[in-house]
Design an enzyme around this catalytic site. Sequence first.
Site, PDB file in Angstrom:
ATOM      1  N   ASP A   8     -26.819  79.878  30.133  1.00  0.00           N
ATOM      2  CA  ASP A   8     -26.316  79.632  29.122  1.00  0.00           C
ATOM      3  C   ASP A   8     -25.444  80.904  28.534  1.00  0.00           C
ATOM      4  O   ASP A   8     -25.480  81.411  27.229  1.00  0.00           O
ATOM      5  CB  ASP A   8     -27.012  79.093  27.854  1.00  0.00           C
ATOM      6  CG  ASP A   8     -27.237  77.708  27.966  1.00  0.00           C
ATOM      7  OD1 ASP A   8     -27.231  77.133  29.137  1.00  0.00           O
ATOM      8  OD2 ASP A   8     -27.885  77.183  27.320  1.00  0.00           O
ATOM      9  N   LYS A 106     -25.364  70.642  30.082  1.00  0.00           N
ATOM     10  CA  LYS A 106     -26.820  70.049  29.462  1.00  0.00           C
ATOM     11  C   LYS A 106     -26.574  69.827  27.794  1.00  0.00           C
ATOM     12  O   LYS A 106     -25.707  70.616  27.657  1.00  0.00           O
ATOM     13  CB  LYS A 106     -27.863  70.775  29.775  1.00  0.00           C
ATOM     14  CG  LYS A 106     -27.849  72.201  29.368  1.00  0.00           C
ATOM     15  CD  LYS A 106     -29.070  72.896  29.685  1.00  0.00           C
ATOM     16  CE  LYS A 106     -28.950  74.237  29.126  1.00  0.00           C
ATOM     17  NZ  LYS A 106     -29.090  74.293  27.453  1.00  0.00           N
ATOM     18  N   CYS A 151     -33.828  77.959  26.196  1.00  0.00           N
ATOM     19  CA  CYS A 151     -33.199  77.564  27.391  1.00  0.00           C
ATOM     20  C   CYS A 151     -33.652  78.266  28.544  1.00  0.00           C
ATOM     21  O   CYS A 151     -34.089  77.458  29.545  1.00  0.00           O
ATOM     22  CB  CYS A 151     -31.827  77.299  27.269  1.00  0.00           C
ATOM     23  SG  CYS A 151     -31.219  76.336  26.096  1.00  0.00           S
TER      24      CYS A 151
HETATM   25  C1  VGL Z   1     -30.037  77.245  23.132  1.00  0.00           C
HETATM   26  C2  VGL Z   1     -30.687  76.479  21.195  1.00  0.00           C
HETATM   27  C3  VGL Z   1     -29.922  75.530  21.115  1.00  0.00           C
HETATM   28  C4  VGL Z   1     -30.175  78.030  24.565  1.00  0.00           C
HETATM   29  C5  VGL Z   1     -29.037  76.053  23.144  1.00  0.00           C
HETATM   30  O1  VGL Z   1     -29.431  78.407  25.300  1.00  0.00           O
HETATM   31  O2  VGL Z   1     -31.372  78.823  24.339  1.00  0.00           O
HETATM   32  N1  VGL Z   1     -30.841  77.196  22.054  1.00  0.00           N
HETATM   33  N2  VGL Z   1     -29.083  75.218  22.215  1.00  0.00           N
END
Ligand code: VGL
Length: 202
Positions: A8, A106, A151
């Site tokens: 991410d 995702k 994540c």
């Molecule tokens: C994430 C919170 C919500 C992350 C993704 O990438 O860690 N955290 N969505």
Amino acid sequence: MKALIIIDMQNDFVPGGALAVKEGDIIVSLINKLQEKFDLVVATQDWHPRDHSSFAVNHAGKNEFETITFEGHSQVLWPVHCVQNSEGAEFHPKLQTSRIEAIFRKGTNQNIDSYSAFYDNAHLKSTGLSGYLKEKGISQLYFCGLAAEYCVYFSIMDALKDGFKATLIEDATRALSHPDFLEAKQQILKAGGHIINSDELS
Ligand code: VGL
Ligand code: ZN
């Protein structure tokens, strides 16, 4: 064989983004440098529909960063982030993408969040990442990216459950919360994972 899993590295998770992780941007150049040390580089993208159930705005009367029970699961309510096809969902502009062989998205299902690169938070559906890596003969996974205690952490825990050797590259991640990251690191070690700094990579 070993793979680098970049979690991410998207605009919304770096300073200026909707769900910014402090110093999230300063790890990009390190992640770029690390890529050449791996047989395979894979990335994930948080990729939510606008009506996603993890967004506080989609729950009347609820606030951001509040935890609720939704469809039987604990869910932290987040600011709107990583909406499909938005600029916030794009990779950081400085992230080198030429060696990224596959991108696993995702969080696309409205009703369930998905922190891990492998499974949704209820472990109902697989992203296919585990099978993809096994088919390529990869047994050792190294994790970097954002956010460390969400994540990245849940991806490492699922990697261990699926039988991979899993290592967190600590200087190539950043956390939303320092105490939560300390707890996450303890859980990783307890589950048989490893934690290193990038200078320990051969
Ligand atoms: C994430 C919170 C919500 C992350 C993704 O990438 O860690 N955290 N969505
Ligand atoms: Zn998300």
